[in-house]
Design a protein around this motif. Sequence first.
Motif, PDB file in Angstrom:
ATOM      1  N   CYS A 149       0.853  -1.188   0.000  1.00  0.00           N
ATOM      2  CA  CYS A 149       0.000   0.000   0.000  1.00  0.00           C
ATOM      3  C   CYS A 149       0.890   1.239   0.000  1.00  0.00           C
ATOM      4  O   CYS A 149       1.747   1.383   0.876  1.00  0.00           O
TER       5      CYS A 149
ATOM      6  N   LYS B 146       1.108   5.636  -0.585  1.00  0.00           N
ATOM      7  CA  LYS B 146       0.328   6.867  -0.575  1.00  0.00           C
ATOM      8  C   LYS B 146       1.036   7.962  -1.361  1.00  0.00           C
ATOM      9  O   LYS B 146       2.258   8.095  -1.293  1.00  0.00           O
TER      10      LYS B 146
ATOM     11  N   MET C 131       5.501   2.924   7.677  1.00  0.00           N
ATOM     12  CA  MET C 131       5.251   3.096   9.109  1.00  0.00           C
ATOM     13  C   MET C 131       4.215   4.197   9.361  1.00  0.00           C
ATOM     14  O   MET C 131       3.482   4.159  10.342  1.00  0.00           O
TER      15      MET C 131
ATOM     16  N   SER D 127       2.289   7.814   6.944  1.00  0.00           N
ATOM     17  CA  SER D 127       2.399   8.662   5.765  1.00  0.00           C
ATOM     18  C   SER D 127       3.148   9.924   6.176  1.00  0.00           C
ATOM     19  O   SER D 127       3.227  10.244   7.362  1.00  0.00           O
TER      20      SER D 127
ATOM     21  N   THR E 206       0.420  11.364   8.837  1.00  0.00           N
ATOM     22  CA  THR E 206       1.355  10.879   9.879  1.00  0.00           C
ATOM     23  C   THR E 206       0.667  10.156  11.043  1.00  0.00           C
ATOM     24  O   THR E 206       1.205  10.133  12.145  1.00  0.00           O
TER      25      THR E 206
ATOM     26  N   THR F  62     -14.754  11.576  11.252  1.00  0.00           N
ATOM     27  CA  THR F  62     -14.122  12.695  11.944  1.00  0.00           C
ATOM     28  C   THR F  62     -14.401  13.952  11.129  1.00  0.00           C
ATOM     29  O   THR F  62     -14.672  13.864   9.934  1.00  0.00           O
TER      30      THR F  62
ATOM     31  N   THR G  64      -5.804  11.112  16.172  1.00  0.00           N
ATOM     32  CA  THR G  64      -4.518  10.758  16.762  1.00  0.00           C
ATOM     33  C   THR G  64      -3.683  12.007  17.055  1.00  0.00           C
ATOM     34  O   THR G  64      -3.857  13.044  16.420  1.00  0.00           O
TER      35      THR G  64
ATOM     36  N   GLN H 213      -4.790  19.518  16.900  1.00  0.00           N
ATOM     37  CA  GLN H 213      -3.689  18.734  16.336  1.00  0.00           C
ATOM     38  C   GLN H 213      -2.700  19.689  15.674  1.00  0.00           C
ATOM     39  O   GLN H 213      -3.089  20.759  15.194  1.00  0.00           O
TER      40      GLN H 213
HETATM   41  C1  LIG Z   1      -2.568  16.672   9.068  1.00  0.00           C
HETATM   42  C2  LIG Z   1      -3.572  15.584   8.938  1.00  0.00           C
HETATM   43  C3  LIG Z   1      -4.155  15.028  10.073  1.00  0.00           C
HETATM   44  C4  LIG Z   1      -5.103  14.010   9.971  1.00  0.00           C
HETATM   45  N1  LIG Z   1      -5.687  13.520  11.101  1.00  0.00           N
HETATM   46  C5  LIG Z   1      -6.634  12.559  10.994  1.00  0.00           C
HETATM   47  C6  LIG Z   1      -7.259  12.029  12.156  1.00  0.00           C
HETATM   48  O1  LIG Z   1      -6.950  12.423  13.289  1.00  0.00           O
HETATM   49  N2  LIG Z   1      -8.212  11.070  12.001  1.00  0.00           N
HETATM   50  C7  LIG Z   1      -8.570  10.591  10.771  1.00  0.00           C
HETATM   51  O2  LIG Z   1      -9.413   9.700  10.684  1.00  0.00           O
HETATM   52  N3  LIG Z   1      -7.977  11.063   9.643  1.00  0.00           N
HETATM   53  C8  LIG Z   1      -7.026  12.039   9.722  1.00  0.00           C
HETATM   54  N4  LIG Z   1      -6.426  12.511   8.590  1.00  0.00           N
HETATM   55  C9  LIG Z   1      -6.760  11.896   7.290  1.00  0.00           C
HETATM   56  C10 LIG Z   1      -5.873  10.673   7.044  1.00  0.00           C
HETATM   57  O3  LIG Z   1      -4.526  11.095   7.074  1.00  0.00           O
HETATM   58  C11 LIG Z   1      -6.143  10.027   5.717  1.00  0.00           C
HETATM   59  O4  LIG Z   1      -7.440   9.544   5.704  1.00  0.00           O
HETATM   60  C12 LIG Z   1      -5.178   8.937   5.322  1.00  0.00           C
HETATM   61  O5  LIG Z   1      -5.616   8.290   4.147  1.00  0.00           O
HETATM   62  C13 LIG Z   1      -4.902   7.824   6.299  1.00  0.00           C
HETATM   63  O6  LIG Z   1      -4.113   8.253   7.310  1.00  0.00           O
HETATM   64  P1  LIG Z   1      -2.500   8.421   7.236  1.00  0.00           P
HETATM   65  O7  LIG Z   1      -2.103   8.899   5.922  1.00  0.00           O
HETATM   66  O8  LIG Z   1      -2.184   9.289   8.381  1.00  0.00           O
HETATM   67  O9  LIG Z   1      -2.083   6.916   7.420  1.00  0.00           O
HETATM   68  P2  LIG Z   1      -0.878   6.246   8.192  1.00  0.00           P
HETATM   69  O10 LIG Z   1      -1.468   5.346   9.188  1.00  0.00           O
HETATM   70  O11 LIG Z   1       0.121   7.232   8.654  1.00  0.00           O
HETATM   71  O12 LIG Z   1      -0.288   5.413   6.962  1.00  0.00           O
HETATM   72  C14 LIG Z   1       0.455   4.244   7.140  1.00  0.00           C
HETATM   73  C15 LIG Z   1       0.601   3.544   5.828  1.00  0.00           C
HETATM   74  O13 LIG Z   1      -0.661   3.211   5.284  1.00  0.00           O
HETATM   75  C16 LIG Z   1      -0.606   3.248   3.852  1.00  0.00           C
HETATM   76  N5  LIG Z   1      -1.555   4.232   3.338  1.00  0.00           N
HETATM   77  C17 LIG Z   1      -2.029   5.352   3.941  1.00  0.00           C
HETATM   78  N6  LIG Z   1      -2.891   6.002   3.139  1.00  0.00           N
HETATM   79  C18 LIG Z   1      -2.955   5.288   1.992  1.00  0.00           C
HETATM   80  C19 LIG Z   1      -3.652   5.456   0.750  1.00  0.00           C
HETATM   81  N7  LIG Z   1      -4.472   6.495   0.564  1.00  0.00           N
HETATM   82  N8  LIG Z   1      -3.474   4.522  -0.235  1.00  0.00           N
HETATM   83  C20 LIG Z   1      -2.657   3.468  -0.026  1.00  0.00           C
HETATM   84  N9  LIG Z   1      -1.965   3.265   1.108  1.00  0.00           N
HETATM   85  C21 LIG Z   1      -2.105   4.162   2.107  1.00  0.00           C
HETATM   86  C22 LIG Z   1       0.821   3.619   3.504  1.00  0.00           C
HETATM   87  O14 LIG Z   1       1.565   2.433   3.312  1.00  0.00           O
HETATM   88  C23 LIG Z   1       1.290   4.347   4.748  1.00  0.00           C
HETATM   89  O15 LIG Z   1       2.685   4.310   4.904  1.00  0.00           O
HETATM   90  C24 LIG Z   1      -5.470  13.533   8.688  1.00  0.00           C
HETATM   91  C25 LIG Z   1      -4.869  14.075   7.553  1.00  0.00           C
HETATM   92  C26 LIG Z   1      -3.937  15.092   7.659  1.00  0.00           C
HETATM   93  C27 LIG Z   1      -3.323  15.650   6.430  1.00  0.00           C
END
Ligand SMILES: Cc1cc2nc3c(=O)[nH]c(=O)nc-3n(C[C@H](O)[C@H](O)[C@H](O)COP(=O)(O)OP(=O)(O)OC[C@H]3O[C@@H](n4cnc5c(N)ncnc54)[C@H](O)[C@@H]3O)c2cc1C
Lengths: 261, 324
Positions: free
Chosen positions: A8, A10, A120, A122, A126, A224, B117, B133
């Motif tokens: 996966c 991003k 680990m 994005s 993050t 959210t 988070t 956040q």
């Molecule tokens: C500043 C900020 C804060 C946010 N806070 C929240 C929050 O508190 N709660 C909430 O529900 N959403 C939140 N979001 C939205 C969330 O970031 C997205 O929905 C995102 O798709 C999933 O979270 P992550 O990128 O943080 O994933 P993480 O858990 O950090 O990602 C881990 C791994 O998952 C895989 N992955 C992540 N997204 C994808 C994708 N779209 N396609 C394929 N693989 C992927 C990748 O391998 C990545 O390394 C936030 C977004 C931003 C920009």
Amino acid sequence: MSLRIVVCVKYVPDATGDRHFADDLTVDREDVDGLLSELDEYAVEQALQIADEADDAEITVLTVGPEDAKDALRKALSMGADKAIHVEDDDLHGSDVMATSLVLAKALDKAGYDLVITGMASTDGTMGVLPAILAERLGVPQVTLLSEVKVEDGTVTGRRDGDSASEQLVASLPAVVSVTDQSGEARYPSFKGIMAAKKKPVESWDLEELEIEADEVGLEGSWTAVDSAAQRPARTAGTIVKDEGEGGKQLAEFLAGQKFI
Amino acid sequence: MAEVLVYVDHVDGAVRKPTLELLTLARRIGEPVAVALGAGAADTAAVLAEHGAVKVLTADAPEFAEYLVVPKVDALQAAYDSVSAAGSLAAVLVPSSAEGKEIAARLAVRIGSGIITDAVDLEAGDEGPVATQAAFAASFTTKSRVSKGTPVITVKPNSAPVEAAAAAGTVEALAVTFGALATGTKVVSRTPRESTGRPELTEAAIVVSGGRGVNGAENFHLIEELADSLGAAVGASRAAVDAGWYPHTNQVGQTGKSVSPQLYIASGISGAIQHRAGMQTSKTIVAINKDAEAPIFDLVDYGVVGDLFEVVPQLTGEIKARKG
Ligand SMILES: Cc1cc2nc3c(=O)[nH]c(=O)nc-3n(C[C@H](O)[C@H](O)[C@H](O)COP(=O)(O)OP(=O)(O)OC[C@H]3O[C@@H](n4cnc5c(N)ncnc54)[C@H](O)[C@@H]3O)c2cc1C
Ligand SMILES: Cc1cc2nc3c(=O)[nH]c(=O)nc-3n(C[C@H](O)[C@H](O)[C@H](O)COP(=O)(O)OP(=O)(O)OC[C@H]3O[C@@H](n4cnc5c(N)ncnc54)[C@H](O)[C@@H]3O)c2cc1C
């Protein structure tokens, strides 16, 4: 039997650019160049190494993201992945982690997998929780935050360096694995790899193909809500002195004035 | 009054500071009910009661240590079920450690709730708790809410003061049945980190960090001595960690620890965006760097342009002299 690895990845705005939020408080993807999240390169790298060790393996890279997210898939393909799946649908705009993970889980079920590898965290959201959520949704073991990973005879083993201890983990496949930036430098795509990537298959799926309703995802379907986003005020300019032999003492004076000494 | 579940981070019964900070935040929303798991769980009760826990739900079983994350999710879900069945539950709060976030996220999926988070602040609001956040390497501040289900929120260390607020802290045993997924990932062995005797990096009031400018593992004692003179934790940039000069557990930044101390001292660190992501919310920032153009100076309250091999020992000596 072939080992089916799905990575996966991003597509994120470049962290060294001027990142900001759009009017609807989603990430502005217009003004800043996007790229494959650097931390997902480590996931692609480990997939390539695991595939090298296996007799027969196939690596699919999977992303949920806007049209430009194809760039991230191309990069992963040029590193050596075999094929790509792009889940793309206007209704996905503004999806939170629950909505995104729902789409990824459905796509993984449709694609078929023995091993799912993620980064680990994005570099934009993050959160660092999506891999755990995927394991929960798919009902398979979670083997996350590995700085060392090995796959052999249907089991995955790895080292997880936690806050208070370093743990050695083992689970059987199918499983969801996430790898850290300590897992080993990611390779650069070779010229040959870049040329080959152009011919590798990229499938596009929309929500209908995954049997997901529009109201389960996007801003509407998210669980959210962001009420406001404000630029942090720039820190007030501090005092900067050049060391002429007394710099350490001057600094101590400052710290004493602030009651740190 | 609605209750708030607080997941307790503890080591053999010794409650870690971020959990006490969570209790401060929880009291803004409702009555804190703590959940402590594993060896020593019941020993946490006295401290939790002093800081506002009305109840402490405890469970111990070998599964918590022998398998990764999921047994703890099963237990937290049991706590959720029992508290929400008895009354109204306003939120579930979990410390933002790597493991804490994973536990919280899996619970959120199970109970059909949204998750936020890495909150740095939390307040009661008309539509449920509002979380602050820090986004994009802390260059933005956002306010968000969970809009479906019981809000599950993880909170970073140093987000609230620790406050004394005596409450009953009645200990109750929590009945936990482990599901089929609980034993999915076995922890074959565990090597605990050696204690350095210094404060925990994420919890410390002062952090002293060294970067590529320190120029070798053999020079890091300069950073350690400065840290010890201030009772501080030691941090390092990724460049210093990648070079093998200092352990990865001490890395500050996007892929290391995120710190928010009262004072952050950076020596020989340029201030790359990924480093800033982990320290930009520090209250007071100080840097020592020989390059006047280094981006770290954009953040500082006080900066010394100079050679760290001159400035750091002089600073350490002066601090020791002043402290007598
Ligand atoms: C500043 C900020 C804060 C946010 N806070 C929240 C929050 O508190 N709660 C909430 O529900 N959403 C939140 N979001 C939205 C969330 O970031 C997205 O929905 C995102 O798709 C999933 O979270 P992550 O990128 O943080 O994933 P993480 O858990 O950090 O990602 C881990 C791994 O998952 C895989 N992955 C992540 N997204 C994808 C994708 N779209 N396609 C394929 N693989 C992927 C990748 O391998 C990545 O390394 C936030 C977004 C931003 C920009
Ligand atoms: C996905 C990703 C994640 C990352 N995560 C992190 C992270 O978590 N943490 C992190 O720190 N980095 C992280 N980085 C790396 C980051 O981009 C920088 O490369 C790193 O922070 C540089 O470390 P540094 O400041 O010590 O080294 P440099 O940038 O090389 O700076 C060294 C500084 O020391 C100064 N100096 C040299 N000698 C002396 C002297 N004698 N006296 C005083 N000053 C001196 C120099 O002027 C210079 O400013 C990440 C990068 C990526 C791509």
